[in-house]
Design an enzyme around this catalytic site. Structure first.
Site, PDB file in Angstrom:
ATOM      1  N   GLU A   1      11.246  -1.574  19.575  1.00 25.74           N
ATOM      2  CA  GLU A   1      12.273  -1.078  19.162  1.00 25.74           C
ATOM      3  C   GLU A   1      12.613  -1.921  17.606  1.00 25.74           C
ATOM      4  O   GLU A   1      12.105  -2.793  17.619  1.00 25.74           O
ATOM      5  CB  GLU A   1      13.573  -1.683  20.114  1.00 25.74           C
ATOM      6  CG  GLU A   1      13.523  -0.953  21.338  1.00 25.74           C
ATOM      7  CD  GLU A   1      14.325  -1.224  22.382  1.00 25.74           C
ATOM      8  OE1 GLU A   1      15.031  -0.180  22.962  1.00 25.74           O
ATOM      9  OE2 GLU A   1      14.843  -2.490  22.504  1.00 25.74           O
TER      10      GLU A   1
ATOM     11  N   CYS B   1      15.957  -5.261  11.352  1.00 26.28           N
ATOM     12  CA  CYS B   1      15.239  -6.025  12.304  1.00 26.28           C
ATOM     13  C   CYS B   1      13.984  -5.538  13.014  1.00 26.28           C
ATOM     14  O   CYS B   1      14.210  -4.492  13.449  1.00 26.28           O
ATOM     15  CB  CYS B   1      16.332  -6.563  13.411  1.00 26.28           C
ATOM     16  SG  CYS B   1      15.424  -7.743  14.664  1.00 26.28           S
TER      17      CYS B   1
ATOM     18  N   CYS C   1       5.890  -9.946  24.513  1.00 26.27           N
ATOM     19  CA  CYS C   1       5.804 -11.058  23.957  1.00 26.27           C
ATOM     20  C   CYS C   1       5.198 -11.992  24.829  1.00 26.27           C
ATOM     21  O   CYS C   1       5.328 -12.005  26.108  1.00 26.27           O
ATOM     22  CB  CYS C   1       7.258 -11.635  23.703  1.00 26.27           C
ATOM     23  SG  CYS C   1       7.292 -13.093  22.376  1.00 26.27           S
TER      24      CYS C   1
ATOM     25  N   CYS D   1      10.289 -17.240  26.673  1.00 23.34           N
ATOM     26  CA  CYS D   1      11.534 -18.052  26.501  1.00 23.34           C
ATOM     27  C   CYS D   1      12.363 -17.516  27.782  1.00 23.34           C
ATOM     28  O   CYS D   1      12.610 -16.326  27.935  1.00 23.34           O
ATOM     29  CB  CYS D   1      12.160 -17.868  25.328  1.00 23.34           C
ATOM     30  SG  CYS D   1      11.031 -18.460  24.042  1.00 23.34           S
TER      31      CYS D   1
ATOM     32  N   CYS E   1      15.134 -15.010  27.087  1.00 21.53           N
ATOM     33  CA  CYS E   1      15.141 -13.876  26.234  1.00 21.53           C
ATOM     34  C   CYS E   1      14.424 -12.720  27.325  1.00 21.53           C
ATOM     35  O   CYS E   1      13.436 -12.970  27.831  1.00 21.53           O
ATOM     36  CB  CYS E   1      14.027 -14.164  25.081  1.00 21.53           C
ATOM     37  SG  CYS E   1      13.562 -12.591  24.111  1.00 21.53           S
TER      38      CYS E   1
ATOM     39  N   GLY F   1       8.547  -9.696  20.199  1.00 21.42           N
ATOM     40  CA  GLY F   1       7.241 -10.433  19.762  1.00 21.42           C
ATOM     41  C   GLY F   1       7.430 -11.877  18.817  1.00 21.42           C
ATOM     42  O   GLY F   1       8.513 -12.117  18.327  1.00 21.42           O
ATOM     43  N   GLU F   2       6.540 -12.593  18.674  1.00 18.42           N
ATOM     44  CA  GLU F   2       6.392 -13.733  18.043  1.00 18.42           C
ATOM     45  C   GLU F   2       5.463 -13.308  16.836  1.00 18.42           C
ATOM     46  O   GLU F   2       4.221 -13.154  16.722  1.00 18.42           O
ATOM     47  CB  GLU F   2       5.769 -14.934  18.737  1.00 18.42           C
ATOM     48  CG  GLU F   2       5.368 -15.997  18.254  1.00 18.42           C
ATOM     49  CD  GLU F   2       6.399 -16.568  17.113  1.00 18.42           C
ATOM     50  OE1 GLU F   2       7.571 -16.882  17.539  1.00 18.42           O
ATOM     51  OE2 GLU F   2       6.034 -16.759  15.883  1.00 18.42           O
TER      52      GLU F   2
ATOM     53  N   HIS G   1      17.386 -24.203  19.836  1.00 16.80           N
ATOM     54  CA  HIS G   1      17.731 -24.024  20.999  1.00 16.80           C
ATOM     55  C   HIS G   1      17.912 -25.349  21.942  1.00 16.80           C
ATOM     56  O   HIS G   1      18.505 -25.012  22.930  1.00 16.80           O
ATOM     57  CB  HIS G   1      17.356 -22.676  21.902  1.00 16.80           C
ATOM     58  CG  HIS G   1      16.807 -21.507  21.104  1.00 16.80           C
ATOM     59  ND1 HIS G   1      17.905 -21.107  20.541  1.00 16.80           N
ATOM     60  CD2 HIS G   1      15.965 -20.594  20.980  1.00 16.80           C
ATOM     61  CE1 HIS G   1      17.389 -19.826  19.894  1.00 16.80           C
ATOM     62  NE2 HIS G   1      16.228 -19.611  20.206  1.00 16.80           N
TER      63      HIS G   1
HETATM   64  N1  SAH Z   1       9.716 -14.661  18.639  1.00 17.88           N
HETATM   65  C1  SAH Z   1      10.603 -15.156  17.163  1.00 17.88           C
HETATM   66  C2  SAH Z   1      11.263 -13.851  17.135  1.00 17.88           C
HETATM   67  C3  SAH Z   1      12.252 -13.390  17.916  1.00 17.88           C
HETATM   68  S1  SAH Z   1      13.872 -13.723  17.075  1.00 17.88           S
HETATM   69  C4  SAH Z   1      11.375 -16.243  17.763  1.00 17.88           C
HETATM   70  O1  SAH Z   1      11.412 -16.727  18.631  1.00 17.88           O
HETATM   71  O2  SAH Z   1      12.229 -16.780  16.739  1.00 17.88           O
HETATM   72  C5  SAH Z   1      14.926 -13.258  18.158  1.00 17.88           C
HETATM   73  C6  SAH Z   1      16.067 -14.499  18.133  1.00 17.88           C
HETATM   74  O3  SAH Z   1      16.944 -14.334  19.270  1.00 17.88           O
HETATM   75  C7  SAH Z   1      15.426 -16.012  18.294  1.00 17.88           C
HETATM   76  O4  SAH Z   1      16.195 -16.879  17.835  1.00 17.88           O
HETATM   77  C8  SAH Z   1      15.666 -15.890  20.045  1.00 17.88           C
HETATM   78  O5  SAH Z   1      15.340 -17.079  20.571  1.00 17.88           O
HETATM   79  C9  SAH Z   1      16.741 -15.267  20.178  1.00 17.88           C
HETATM   80  N2  SAH Z   1      17.141 -14.655  21.472  1.00 17.88           N
HETATM   81  C10 SAH Z   1      16.295 -14.496  22.408  1.00 17.88           C
HETATM   82  N3  SAH Z   1      16.912 -14.071  23.639  1.00 17.88           N
HETATM   83  C11 SAH Z   1      18.156 -14.020  23.395  1.00 17.88           C
HETATM   84  C12 SAH Z   1      19.538 -13.819  23.878  1.00 17.88           C
HETATM   85  N4  SAH Z   1      19.548 -13.250  25.251  1.00 17.88           N
HETATM   86  N5  SAH Z   1      20.815 -14.093  23.386  1.00 17.88           N
HETATM   87  C13 SAH Z   1      20.820 -14.488  22.270  1.00 17.88           C
HETATM   88  N6  SAH Z   1      19.615 -15.050  21.389  1.00 17.88           N
HETATM   89  C14 SAH Z   1      18.506 -14.628  21.991  1.00 17.88           C
END
Ligand code: SAH
Length: 380
Positions: free
Chosen positions: A109, A122, A129, A133, A136, A184-185, A240
């Site tokens: 997406e 975005c 991924c 986390c 996520c 993804g990362e 976080h």
């Molecule tokens: N893998 C990369 C890119 C993802 S960016 C990274 O971890 O940075 C997406 C952002 O949204 C990251 O900061 C992630 O931690 C955050 N995120 C993931 N799930 C979320 C959620 N349910 N609510 C709010 N932020 C979230």
């Protein structure tokens, strides 16, 4: 697994459909080699580059500055591919989400977020991924593979098609900024991401400035260094948590690259000074990481780094093990950071009604398969 082994195991498939090679995603040198192999002079590669990335042409027939015979030859052996759109959704707040499908059936997406003074696309870097986390949604999807440079670029090119944003030199465009913050990362797919970003930043093509590109990482420390040196884009770090104990749970990658290493590489990130700060993302999880003591510890942790903190209210998804912090807790947290002299805006969730907000992305086919599974299980 090492990053190189990861890249090999999750490599995208070869970029040819029905024997026709995609020209999107080739570096300038790659495109020149492709054209030289057809027996054409080097300036043809420059013309093609401009048609593809400046004009947004998708059909060789449009390329009127090329000889007809060359156009015909190219059409036989090559193409300028866009991802297929499997679904488009529009939120009541103007956010748009595209579910894109690639020739091997994999899907990702991308999301367009219009704001008053800018518009941000975005972009995803992987199908699924591997980071898992805990908060996520994408992390609950098995990683299927890395995206190729063409598939990463294709997301922006397709959004530009949809919004009528070609040629690249036109003024008043809606998409002004790009964030690698989708599925993804990105730093686990460094080579393809870097190739796509270099093409995006090329001034004779799409020409988005590195100042308008932000790459978000959960903290792949060795690749962060490379990203700063080779690409020089803005960096966002998904922090976080302020202790290794909690971050180990929330962002399991922390077990490999703990906070001290992560912050050390941030301190050395090239070009970081007050005008160009690193963004630290901090998802607000109720009673998990949102206490005043956490806020004070966060301010201490970042005191010697030019930093901006993005407080992200947790975006829920079905079955998520967390809740969003209360408004009062978020406000108190932000106040403590402001008092410590830090910039800490609270990110407004966008496109929540279409599951387009941070951490909510996951391909619809995956959801569908799960729904089908659930339905079948219920019927059995
Ligand atoms: N893998 C990369 C890119 C993802 S960016 C990274 O971890 O940075 C997406 C952002 O949204 C990251 O900061 C992630 O931690 C955050 N995120 C993931 N799930 C979320 C959620 N349910 N609510 C709010 N932020 C979230």
């Amino acid at each position: 697994m090492s990053r190189t082994a990861h890249a090999a195991q999750f490599a995208p498939p070869p970029d040819a459909v029905d024997g026709r090679r995609n020209l999107v995603g080739l570096s300038r040198e790659g495109l020149a080699a492709e054209i030289a192999a057809l027996g054409e002079p080097a300036f043809r590669a420059r013309q093609l580059w401009s048609w593809i990335y400046h004009r947004g042409a998708t059909d060789f027939a449009q390329m009127t500055s090329l000889a007809k015979t060359l156009r015909a030859k190219l059409a036989e052996s090559h193409e300028i591919r866009r991802p297929e759109i499997a679904r488009t959704q529009a939120s009541t707040d103007g956010t748009r989400k595209w579910l894109l499908r690639f020739p091997d059936g994999q899907e990702v997406e991308s999301v367009f977020i219009p704001e008053e003074d800018r518009g941000t696309l975005c972009v995803s870097s992987q199908v699924g991924c591997t980071l898992t986390c805990r908060f996520c949604h994408t992390g609950t999807q098995r990683l299927v593979r890395n995206l190729s440079a063409a598939e990463i670029l294709g997301q922006l090119m397709l959004a530009r098609d949809a919004l009528g944003e070609w040629p690249s030199s036109s003024r008043g465009r809606l998409i002004t900024n790009l964030v690698m913050m989708g599925m993804g990362e990105p730093l686990y797919n460094y080579e393809n991401v870097a190739q796509a970003l270099k093409i995006l930043m090329d001034g004779e093509g799409i020409g988005i400035s590195k100042r308008r590109i932000t790459l978000s990482t959960a903290g792949v420390v060795p690749a962060m260094r490379r990203c700063g040196e080779e690409l020089g884009v803005n960096l966002a770090v998904s922090l976080h948590a302020v202790t290794d104990e909690l971050r180990d749970q929330l962002v399991p990658l922390n077990r490999k690259y703990p906070l001290a290493e992560l912050l050390a590489v941030c301190r050395g990130y090239p070009g970081t000074h007050n005008a160009r700060r690193i963004t630290f993302e901090y998802v607000m999880l109720r009673d998990v990481n949102d206490s005043p003591a956490d806020a004070r510890a966060l301010a201490r942790l970042l005191r010697d780094i030019p930093a901006k903190i993005n407080l992200i209210p947790f975006n829920p998804w079905p079955g998520a093990p967390y809740e969003c912090s209360t408004k009062a807790a978020i406000a108190r947290f932000a106040d403590i950071l402001h008092d410590a002299g830090l910039t800490a805006p609270v990110r407004t969730p966008r496109g929540q009604d279409i599951m387009a907000a941070c951490g909510q992305l996951k391909s619809a086919s995956e959801r569908l398969r799960k729904t089908e599974r659930d339905t079948r299980a219920a019927e059995a």
